[in-house]
Design a protein around this motif. Sequence first.
Motif, mmCIF file in Angstrom:
data_model
loop_
_atom_site.group_PDB
_atom_site.id
_atom_site.type_symbol
_atom_site.label_atom_id
_atom_site.label_comp_id
_atom_site.label_asym_id
_atom_site.label_seq_id
_atom_site.Cartn_x
_atom_site.Cartn_y
_atom_site.Cartn_z
ATOM 1 N N LEU A 72 24.369 37.663 -6.532
ATOM 2 C CA LEU A 72 25.139 36.452 -6.829
ATOM 3 C C LEU A 72 26.391 36.722 -7.657
ATOM 4 N N HIS A 73 26.384 37.848 -8.357
ATOM 5 C CA HIS A 73 27.524 38.246 -9.164
ATOM 6 C C HIS A 73 27.957 37.111 -10.094
ATOM 7 N N ILE A 74 29.233 36.762 -10.076
ATOM 8 C CA ILE A 74 29.761 35.800 -11.043
ATOM 9 C C ILE A 74 29.113 34.432 -10.897
ATOM 10 N N THR A 75 28.729 34.096 -9.668
ATOM 11 C CA THR A 75 28.149 32.773 -9.458
ATOM 12 C C THR A 75 26.833 32.620 -10.213
ATOM 13 N N ALA A 76 26.114 33.724 -10.402
ATOM 14 C CA ALA A 76 24.865 33.641 -11.158
ATOM 15 C C ALA A 76 25.132 33.174 -12.579
ATOM 16 N N ALA A 77 26.273 33.604 -13.117
ATOM 17 C CA ALA A 77 26.600 33.219 -14.492
ATOM 18 C C ALA A 77 27.186 31.820 -14.564
ATOM 19 N N VAL A 78 27.892 31.441 -13.537
ATOM 20 C CA VAL A 78 28.595 30.157 -13.587
ATOM 21 C C VAL A 78 27.697 28.999 -13.201
ATOM 22 N N PHE A 79 26.665 29.304 -12.402
ATOM 23 C CA PHE A 79 25.925 28.154 -11.898
ATOM 24 C C PHE A 79 25.177 27.369 -12.975
ATOM 25 N N ASN A 96 24.895 48.057 -17.670
ATOM 26 C CA ASN A 96 26.133 48.197 -16.934
ATOM 27 C C ASN A 96 27.224 47.393 -17.637
ATOM 28 N N SER A 97 28.372 47.991 -17.753
ATOM 29 C CA SER A 97 29.452 47.306 -18.453
ATOM 30 C C SER A 97 29.897 46.065 -17.684
ATOM 31 N N HIS A 98 29.586 46.059 -16.412
ATOM 32 C CA HIS A 98 29.904 44.919 -15.579
ATOM 33 C C HIS A 98 29.439 43.609 -16.205
ATOM 34 N N TYR A 99 28.274 43.674 -16.777
ATOM 35 C CA TYR A 99 27.678 42.429 -17.273
ATOM 36 C C TYR A 99 28.389 41.891 -18.503
ATOM 37 N N ALA A 100 29.179 42.738 -19.073
ATOM 38 C CA ALA A 100 29.929 42.268 -20.230
ATOM 39 C C ALA A 100 30.777 41.070 -19.867
ATOM 40 N N PHE A 101 31.179 41.026 -18.605
ATOM 41 C CA PHE A 101 31.979 39.892 -18.158
ATOM 42 C C PHE A 101 31.256 38.585 -18.357
ATOM 43 N N PHE A 102 29.983 38.670 -18.256
ATOM 44 C CA PHE A 102 29.242 37.423 -18.346
ATOM 45 C C PHE A 102 29.357 36.806 -19.731
ATOM 46 N N PHE A 103 29.500 37.692 -20.711
ATOM 47 C CA PHE A 103 29.772 37.179 -22.059
ATOM 48 C C PHE A 103 31.031 36.342 -22.036
ATOM 49 N N CYS A 104 32.059 36.960 -21.485
ATOM 50 C CA CYS A 104 33.347 36.275 -21.437
ATOM 51 C C CYS A 104 33.196 34.940 -20.739
ATOM 52 N N VAL A 105 32.564 35.010 -19.579
ATOM 53 C CA VAL A 105 32.443 33.808 -18.776
ATOM 54 C C VAL A 105 31.758 32.705 -19.563
ATOM 55 N N SER A 106 30.653 33.079 -20.198
ATOM 56 C CA SER A 106 29.910 32.037 -20.890
ATOM 57 C C SER A 106 30.731 31.462 -22.039
ATOM 58 N N PHE A 107 31.506 32.328 -22.703
ATOM 59 C CA PHE A 107 32.334 31.806 -23.796
ATOM 60 C C PHE A 107 33.458 30.945 -23.284
ATOM 61 N N ILE A 125 43.083 31.836 -19.677
ATOM 62 C CA ILE A 125 41.733 31.627 -19.159
ATOM 63 C C ILE A 125 41.753 31.455 -17.647
ATOM 64 N N SER A 126 42.736 30.695 -17.196
ATOM 65 C CA SER A 126 42.822 30.509 -15.747
ATOM 66 C C SER A 126 43.005 31.838 -15.043
ATOM 67 N N ILE A 127 43.866 32.661 -15.592
ATOM 68 C CA ILE A 127 44.115 33.963 -14.958
ATOM 69 C C ILE A 127 42.840 34.793 -14.959
ATOM 70 N N ILE A 128 42.170 34.761 -16.091
ATOM 71 C CA ILE A 128 40.932 35.551 -16.159
ATOM 72 C C ILE A 128 39.923 35.068 -15.126
ATOM 73 N N LEU A 129 39.853 33.759 -15.009
ATOM 74 C CA LEU A 129 38.906 33.227 -14.034
ATOM 75 C C LEU A 129 39.269 33.665 -12.619
ATOM 76 N N VAL A 130 40.567 33.649 -12.346
ATOM 77 C CA VAL A 130 41.005 34.097 -11.026
ATOM 78 C C VAL A 130 40.637 35.556 -10.826
ATOM 79 N N ILE A 131 40.794 36.337 -11.900
ATOM 80 C CA ILE A 131 40.416 37.754 -11.794
ATOM 81 C C ILE A 131 38.939 37.886 -11.473
ATOM 82 N N PHE A 132 38.151 37.057 -12.143
ATOM 83 C CA PHE A 132 36.714 37.093 -11.862
ATOM 84 C C PHE A 132 36.431 36.765 -10.406
ATOM 85 N N LEU A 133 37.136 35.775 -9.932
ATOM 86 C CA LEU A 133 36.920 35.402 -8.538
ATOM 87 C C LEU A 133 37.282 36.547 -7.604
#
Lengths: 824, 445
Positions: A361-368, A503-514, A535-543
């Motif tokens: 699910l990647h980013i969607t797992a964190a956003v849902f 995995n450092s990948h998951y560090a993004f989830f911190f960002c996302v949640s914040f 924030i918008s740019i970061i979100l786009v990067i996540f996407l």
Amino acid sequence: MTSKTTSRVGATTLLTIVVLALAWLVGFASRLFAIVRFESIIHEFDPWFNYRATHHMVQHGFYKFLNWFDERAWYPLGRIVGGTVYPGLMVTSGLIHWILDSLNFHVHIREVCVFLAPTFSGLTAIATYFLTKELWSPGAGLFAACFIAISPGYTSRSVAGSYDNEGIAIFALQFTYFLWVKSLKTGSIMWASMCALSYFYMVSAWGGYVFIINLIPLHALALIIMGRYSSRLFVSYTSFYCLATILSMQVPFVGFQPVRTSEHMPAFGVFGLLQIVALMHYARNRITRQQFMTLFVGGLTILGGLAVVVYFALVWGGYVAPFSGRFYSLWDTGYAKIHIPIIASVSEHQPTTWVSFFFDLHITAAVFPVGLWYCIKKVNDERVFSEFRLRFERQANNLFISVILYAVSAVYFAGVMVRLMLTLTPAVCVLAGIGFSYTFEKYLKDEETKERSSSTSSTAKDEKLYDKAAKNVKSRVPDCVNSNVSSPVSCVLSVRLCVVDGNSHYAFFFCVSFMFHNANEGEETGVSSNVRTIISIILVIFLLMFVVHATYVTSNAYSHPSVVLQSSTSNGDRLIMDDFREAYHWLRENTADDARVMSWWDYGYQIAGMANRTTLVDNNTWNNSHIALVGKAMSSNESAAYEIMTELDVDYILVIFGGVIGYSGDDINKFLWMVRIAQGEHPKDIREENYFTASGEYSTGAGASETMLNCLMYKMSYYRFGETRVGYNQAGGFDRTRGYVIGKTDIKLEYIEEAYTTENWLVRIYKRKKLPNRPTVKEATIPIKGKKATQVNKQDLTLTFNFNSLQGKNKKGVIRPTPTSAKA
Amino acid sequence: MRWLPTLLLVASIGIQQSFADRVLVLGETAAVKDSHSVFLNSIKERGHELTVRAADDAQLALFKHGQLIFDHLFVLAPGVQVFGGSLSPVEISKFVDAGGNVLIAAGSNIGDALREVAVEHGFEFDEAGTAVIDHHNYDQTLDAGDHTTIVVGKDQIISAELIVGNAAKLGPVLFRGVGLVSGKSNNLALNIVKASGTAFSSDPKAARAVNPSIAGSRTLLIGGLQSRNNARIVFSGSAEFFSNTFLASKTNSVNPLVQGASSGNAELASAISKWVMKESGVIRVKSVNHHKKGETVPPAEDYFITEDVVYTIEIEELKNGKWVPFQGKDVQLEFVRIDPFVRATLKNNNGRLSAAFKLPDVLGVFKFLVDYRRVGYTHLYDVQQVSVRPLWHTQYERFIRSAYPYYASSFSMMAGLVLFSIVYLYHKDTPIKGAKVLDSEKKKN
């Protein structure tokens, strides 16, 4: 003003269509890795049966298919394919094939089968768009459609060649749910009938329809309990339930299940409850409060008690089947392992690991969770401000409950079984779409005049209404509750992922949640435009990263046909190992047409599909005792196995052996399950502990037990394996899969003989010998003189006589002189 | 197509029987012609072609260009250590596997070759120099004092008329030779003639028997075997059993219970030779047919559950060189899917055996199985695989009587709904106030 609105609507429609078309295209294209890398081939196991069945249907017509009695499967029991299959898949591809044919596009049915799932992924995206649009907003719908188009959790079951029920069932699931939401919103019988029709398609396509026939009643029940009963609910649910039940009973495999099994009883119970509630509502305005209370309390108690008693009486009397084992295993994850090893033995029935949530699910797992939180918040707002109960809004909030229930139940089931990740993925995509859409709305709104890059900006008309109401609400609802609950949910998840995988990948989830934490507060306090931009740019990067990840996962993890194996040589070249097809082709060409092939059930469909030979057990694991019999044959010694095989008229035995190339999915690794399943049915003959080493390990190496070394599976896997050498300094019989030298290398076969072994030894085929024409004495009790050993065995004899015959045919014989008998 | 092998087998037997059988008789020397002339002549009289050779003849062979050149092999040479020519125990086994029948007659001077042949066929002869000794049943006239010439009573002979003829009329049988025992795992062994409980196998010259390896009624005097390809093998511990001397002499048993009479050797030897040469106890399947009741041919596709079927099998027996209808009444048919679902004794109507039964209400792949194993007869085995499938969706009853109430209720429901709709839509309350009626009617108009 009107022209401006029209043009805006027109542009929005165009944009929507373009986005959806692109989603379809991308979803389709990203599923073609397997075809580009290998070829247009049916994958794995179940698809082979589906393909075979489709082929049969296209060849012989629908009625022949419906009444197809397959005597080549489950020999000698046979299988009524028409009555034990969800025909939706076959009918769908048959229909497509027919349409193409009548348009003079002559395509082989295999191509239709191969490309069916990718095609349907586009339809799923569209259905998801509509569902999300109904629930939230068109913008969120587009997000969700794009997510579902490439989400690995869904791609895993719908790549080209993966011709399985799930490929079309997810579309049916989403569409049914959309129609349910629609019918609930409008309260029209038409939408409810459409929903029932769509449900019928779902039933005909996948056994997972049980999910939706429980989810919809659950939704209805939740609404009733929350006091949100309305005539719309009554109309839509009752018409849906009646039609859906009757329609689903038209599928032969389902038959009377909707009225006779416990899995379907909740839907019926809610149907009954709804009648009572409707009656109450009707009565409330017509009788006094006192009478009403008596009626309500007394009637409900009696009816409730009666319903429970009747249910148990029916179960006890055998009219209603109790819950099946598969059902129990959903609540108690240890249940299957103890009671039904056949279910537990399947890898996709194992509990899901945290990693696979991220993986699929990647980013969607964190956003849902954020999306979920928004939905819950909406419901909450409405409850707090009950005085503002607008009818429309109330309806909309009813829908949030539906998606909340959908998501929560799907999350639970996905946690229990890897396989059910599939039902979670659409829910996650919908909620992540809502989450992203909402956030972007918040952050891009001020810059609406400058930017019109995203379609989401123009779509939130309905949304604004809610927001205004919501803003008024906020003064009474403590903010901290909202924000602090939403972010911790995702925070915890991401921390957990972080810890598990490192995995450092998951560090993004911190960002996302914040981010979302901030976003949540942002609507009240206001954030500077710089922060919003960042924030918008970061979100786009996540996407973007989501896209990269989805493509990567699809390409590397989910695009293997598993019929053809791929590895690489030391200098990086691709090495294709086509042992499976080699073996099946051998069977097809070199064995009698009615030859019966025994193998573990995993390979049943492939043997039937590719080799066109009779199999004893296959992936349709409907008869546990038959499978146990095969398991017993595999785990018994040769002579006991021979008896079973004679009983079952086995001609050939096929085993998968990965010891030469290090293929871990082979039969030795599955063997313990065979033993367990056999033990379940034949506890006297097969005991699991006999197959362990003295220290209690499962091993075929040095310490392997005597039972293990003499069982048919060991012998067939390792026959002649001692002759192989991996390297110069490596002893013979080094098993690369398990990483040790096997326990016994001099294996002699008495009742079976090797018929074929493929290039990489991956598939080994043995032939059951006939009984010897005449009995021989193996251990002579009276020694024959002139023989070195006291025991005469056949090989010694053969050697001697070969020697004799070498001396020339015309040799003179020797006769012992007759002893002078006294009276001769 | 599944019956093809059976037919071929049947055909091959048929061809074999249509010619005079070729028999290779091996003696220790050619003198066997004289010493066993009565026995051999009786075979010749039955129309067979005998080739008598010494067992050490360098020209011996059973195969030529891979084909059998003899149908039967009689070895009346006990002392063969090594066969001449290409003959060897392994060659004899091959001969058996190719369908040849073998009679081996041994004696106390048994050579290794015969013992190896026995081992290859699930029997064991005792060592050379030993003999079966019975102090309670020896023949007073013929015995040399070591009590090795035994008189065998009727009760020691297998009760199988096909192998030993009419045992009730048989006189006492004379035997002198080596003991035989069947191997532990030999499930096909036939104990044609066994020794009495007082017999044992030992070296008659030894002062006393020390742990005889074979003793009691476990000791076989004549053992037989029908291999899985229906080839027949008989091992006799005594070549003299077939000799002119024994065939002609009268018995004089030391056992007072056994009446002195002319020996039954001739009859027994003749019966055994007939059996081993497949002149008796040979049956075959002529034709098999199964069909639905009232039809004559098998269904084009599958049977349906609970159909009535008729199964017919024609069995023939070889009698005096001619195939005649088999008269056995105990042939059973099984309808098998792992386990037999139906087991019926076939009714014999002059060689046409048939059974009619109802198929079980179970679907699957079934076999019509006739597996007729009787001592003395060749193994009759016939399998016809058929599929029994469930009904088509169109074959179920359209209207079920017990469902009439439901039909009635649904139709009455429909009618009721229509009526209700009409009433609801068009019914007007009886006017109470004239003005209102007028109003509404005005509106209508």
